[in-house]
Design an enzyme around this catalytic site. Structure first.
Site, mmCIF file in Angstrom:
data_model
loop_
_atom_site.group_PDB
_atom_site.id
_atom_site.type_symbol
_atom_site.label_atom_id
_atom_site.label_comp_id
_atom_site.label_asym_id
_atom_site.label_seq_id
_atom_site.Cartn_x
_atom_site.Cartn_y
_atom_site.Cartn_z
ATOM 1 N N SER A 20 0.800 -1.230 0.000
ATOM 2 C CA SER A 20 0.000 0.000 0.000
ATOM 3 C C SER A 20 0.833 1.281 0.000
ATOM 4 C CB SER A 20 -0.931 0.017 1.199
ATOM 5 O OG SER A 20 -2.095 -0.702 0.876
ATOM 6 N N LYS A 68 0.494 3.536 -2.933
ATOM 7 C CA LYS A 68 -0.687 4.385 -3.170
ATOM 8 C C LYS A 68 -0.376 5.880 -3.278
ATOM 9 C CE LYS A 68 -4.020 0.939 -1.741
ATOM 10 N NZ LYS A 68 -3.851 -0.234 -0.959
ATOM 11 N N TYR A 91 -2.730 -2.380 -10.783
ATOM 12 C CA TYR A 91 -2.735 -2.167 -9.327
ATOM 13 C C TYR A 91 -1.911 -3.236 -8.604
ATOM 14 C CZ TYR A 91 -4.354 -2.338 -4.507
ATOM 15 O OH TYR A 91 -4.380 -2.401 -3.140
ATOM 16 N N TYR A 96 -4.501 3.217 7.553
ATOM 17 C CA TYR A 96 -5.718 2.401 7.663
ATOM 18 C C TYR A 96 -6.638 2.976 8.733
ATOM 19 C CZ TYR A 96 -2.442 -0.807 5.387
ATOM 20 O OH TYR A 96 -1.506 -1.372 4.570
ATOM 21 N N VAL A 149 0.963 -3.738 3.929
ATOM 22 C CA VAL A 149 0.868 -5.020 4.628
ATOM 23 C C VAL A 149 2.178 -5.799 4.689
ATOM 24 C CG1 VAL A 149 -1.593 -5.554 4.419
ATOM 25 C CG2 VAL A 149 -0.053 -6.108 2.557
HETATM 26 N N1 GLN Z 1 -1.933 -5.993 -2.105
HETATM 27 C C1 GLN Z 1 -2.712 -5.610 -0.982
HETATM 28 C C2 GLN Z 1 -4.188 -5.555 -1.362
HETATM 29 O O1 GLN Z 1 -4.525 -4.949 -2.340
HETATM 30 C C3 GLN Z 1 -2.210 -4.282 -0.535
HETATM 31 C C4 GLN Z 1 -2.938 -3.765 0.585
HETATM 32 C C5 GLN Z 1 -2.132 -3.168 1.660
HETATM 33 O O2 GLN Z 1 -0.911 -3.060 1.711
HETATM 34 N N2 GLN Z 1 -2.884 -2.789 2.622
HETATM 35 O O3 GLN Z 1 -5.023 -6.121 -0.699
#
Ligand code: GLN
Length: 520
Positions: free
Chosen positions: A151, A154, A278, A330, A348
């Site tokens: 993430s 992003k 993505y 988050y 994550v």
């Molecule tokens: N690849 C993960 C997803 O799209 C990335 C999410 C994350 O880092 N929170 O679910």
């Protein structure tokens, strides 16, 4: 020789003289000074300088010093004059090492398991890296290990969308925290993703970048921008992560179809390609060291500190940091904004990228996550950082007790300036200024180099109102200066009767009274 060149020569001479003994500077001392300041050998700005230094004699004369400085004039000047953004870099690093060591004791949390590639990562891995807006760097622990950004991609995806479409981007994605988890199947009241920092919003930004272009071009484009933001350091791609992200992406597919059903996408968007793009963005790999450089590019208004390249436009960086502040962590974003007070983004894989605007970028990587999906050690490290340094955005509010360190000032430089200013205001009876300085944390009893306090000078100058103001505070009434005078002695000597009365009433003593009391 032009006037400007003459000036430069003079200042180089000044630098030389500040370090020389017996007419030369030791080569080792210059190397040491560069290293201490955090300017590393692989920094593109000093590559030639280091090379030239290697070829120099052990003892560097004024003439060779001039030649050396020419390789990085501004940087050398900043280093030698102590004007880099973190002037005392070794002390700062030693604090970071302590936080690192203390945080490493944390073993709570568990690694992400939704794909096998993440579940297999060594949970004990731990890295912290920093890059300041002047390119001072330090890396601790496993800072050269590659991990996927997840993430943390992003913010960059959002920046690239802004670059192409400007504010139009927000016709397709909101700017409000969702209050839900990052992959929650939910859209805002307009049927749009809540913000670009959660999956739905990032998928939308992926759809907006280079619309209608070949998927390979899109990927090259984003990779290229990552590289630029990371000063050309290696940016990798983990194909295994990508493949398994794609395999186990029901939720992201659901989000995509949900948005399509709501007509959220611009026309002619290929949903499958967008989702694949993505997943590719999530599978880009960096190290903590290179991600800290990316964070520093954001901290520096989009200009990479190591290359000087303007990678992103400052107004878009501002947008991105605003959303990182409100939505980057988050479901913990509000709490993080309250407690740490800095724009950050986590992923994550256990990464947290933190931006301290106009100061530095940081990256913390430790795979064990808490129940909200943030790296346990990542959050813990950030807390320690802002508990010790005044980096929280609102640490600058007036009236706060200055118990924290300011990494951007050399040791007590700021306190010393305030102290002198306070004593000066007392001498001229400027009470509003004295109030302001106390609100900033200046101790009204602090003496100067000669042991003179604000009360001494106000008493000497006969500033009765200032004396009265000081006496209302909890201060030392009879401090003794280096000439053995107390404020009462000063008031008597300068025949300020009103001040004498005020001091006596408060219980102030002369130096001889103090001595008599000491004997008894
Ligand atoms: N690849 C993960 C997803 O799209 C990335 C999410 C994350 O880092 N929170 O679910």
């Amino acid at each position: 020789m032009t006037h400007a060149m003459q000036q430069t020569d003079d200042s180089v001479l000044e630098l030389f003289q500040s370090r020389m003994t017996n007419g030369y500077i030791r080569r080792e001392d210059i190397r040491q000074e560069l290293a201490n300041s955090g300017i590393l050998r692989d920094d593109p700005r000093v590559k030639l300088l280091y090379h030239a230094l290697d070829l120099c004699e052990e003892r560097i004369s004024e003439e060779s010093f001039h030649e050396l400085v020419a390789y990085a004039p501004t940087l050398i000047e900043q280093i030698f004059r102590g004007s880099l953004i973190v002037p005392d870099f070794p002390s700062f690093c030693s604090k970071l090492r302590t936080f690192f060591h203390d945080t490493a004791a944390q073993k709570q949390g568990s690694v992400a398991t939704y794909i096998p590639q993440l579940a297999r990562v060594d949970p004990d891995k731990f890295a912290v890296a920093v890059c300041t807006i002047d390119g001072q760097r330090v890396a601790l622990g496993d800072a050269d290990d590659f991990f996927c950004v997840q993430s943390c991609s992003k913010p960059l995806t959002y920046l690239l969308a802004l670059e192409e479409l400007g504010d139009e981007v927000h016709k397709f994605v909101g700017r409000e925290p969702s209050g839900k988890t990052f992959n929650e199947l939910t859209l805002n009241a307009k049927g749009l993703p809540h913000n670009p920092m959660i999956n739905a919003g990032a998928i939308m930004c992926c759809a907006l970048i280079k619309q209608g272009r070949d998927p390979a071009d899109k990927f090259d484009h984003i990779l290229q921008r990552w590289r630029e933001a990371a000063a050309g350091m290696r940016v990798g791609f983990n194909n295994a992560v990508y493949l398994s992200e794609r395999q186990t992406a029901d939720r992201n597919f659901a989000l995509g179809y949900f948005m399509r059903e709501k007509n959220a996408f611009p026309e002619k968007v290929d949903l499958l390609q967008t989702l694949e793009f993505y997943f590719q963005c999530c599978s880009i790999e960096l190290t903590a060291a290179s991600l800290a450089t990316v964070a520093s590019t954001l901290a520096n208004g989009g200009m990479c500190p190591l290359t000087g390249q303007q990678v992103f436009q400052p107004d878009y960086v501002k947008n991105c940091l605003s959303l990182m502040s409100s939505c980057g962590m988050y479901d913990f974003s509000g709490e993080f904004a309250f407690r740490v007070g800095l724009p950050a983004k986590s992923g994550v894989s256990g990464v947290v990228m933190v931006v301290i605007p106009n100061v530095m970028g940081l990256c913390i990587w430790s795979p064990r996550l808490d129940e909200l999906g943030n790296s346990v050690r990542g959050v813990e490290f950030c807390k320690r950082l802002v508990d010790n340094f005044s980096f929280h955005t609102f640490d600058r509010v007036n009236g706060l007790q200055r118990s924290k360190l300011d990494a951007t000032k050399s040791l007590s430089e700021q306190e010393r300036a305030w102290k002198i200013s306070f004593i000066w205001s007392a001498a001229v009876g400027d009470i509003p200024e004295m109030r302001r300085l106390i609100a900033r944390g200046t101790n009204p009893s602090s003496p100067d180099y000669d042991g003179r306090t604000a009360l001494h000078v106000a008493a000497s100058e006969g500033k009765a109102a200032a004396v009265e103001f000081l006496l209302e505070r909890d201060i030392d009434l009879s401090p003794v200066d280096r000439w053995h005078h107390t404020p009462l002695d000063d008031a008597i000597r300068h025949e300020h009767v009103d001040v004498q009365a005020l001091l006596l009433q408060a219980g102030a003593k002369t130096h001889s009274q103090l001595q008599e009391e000491a004997v008894q």
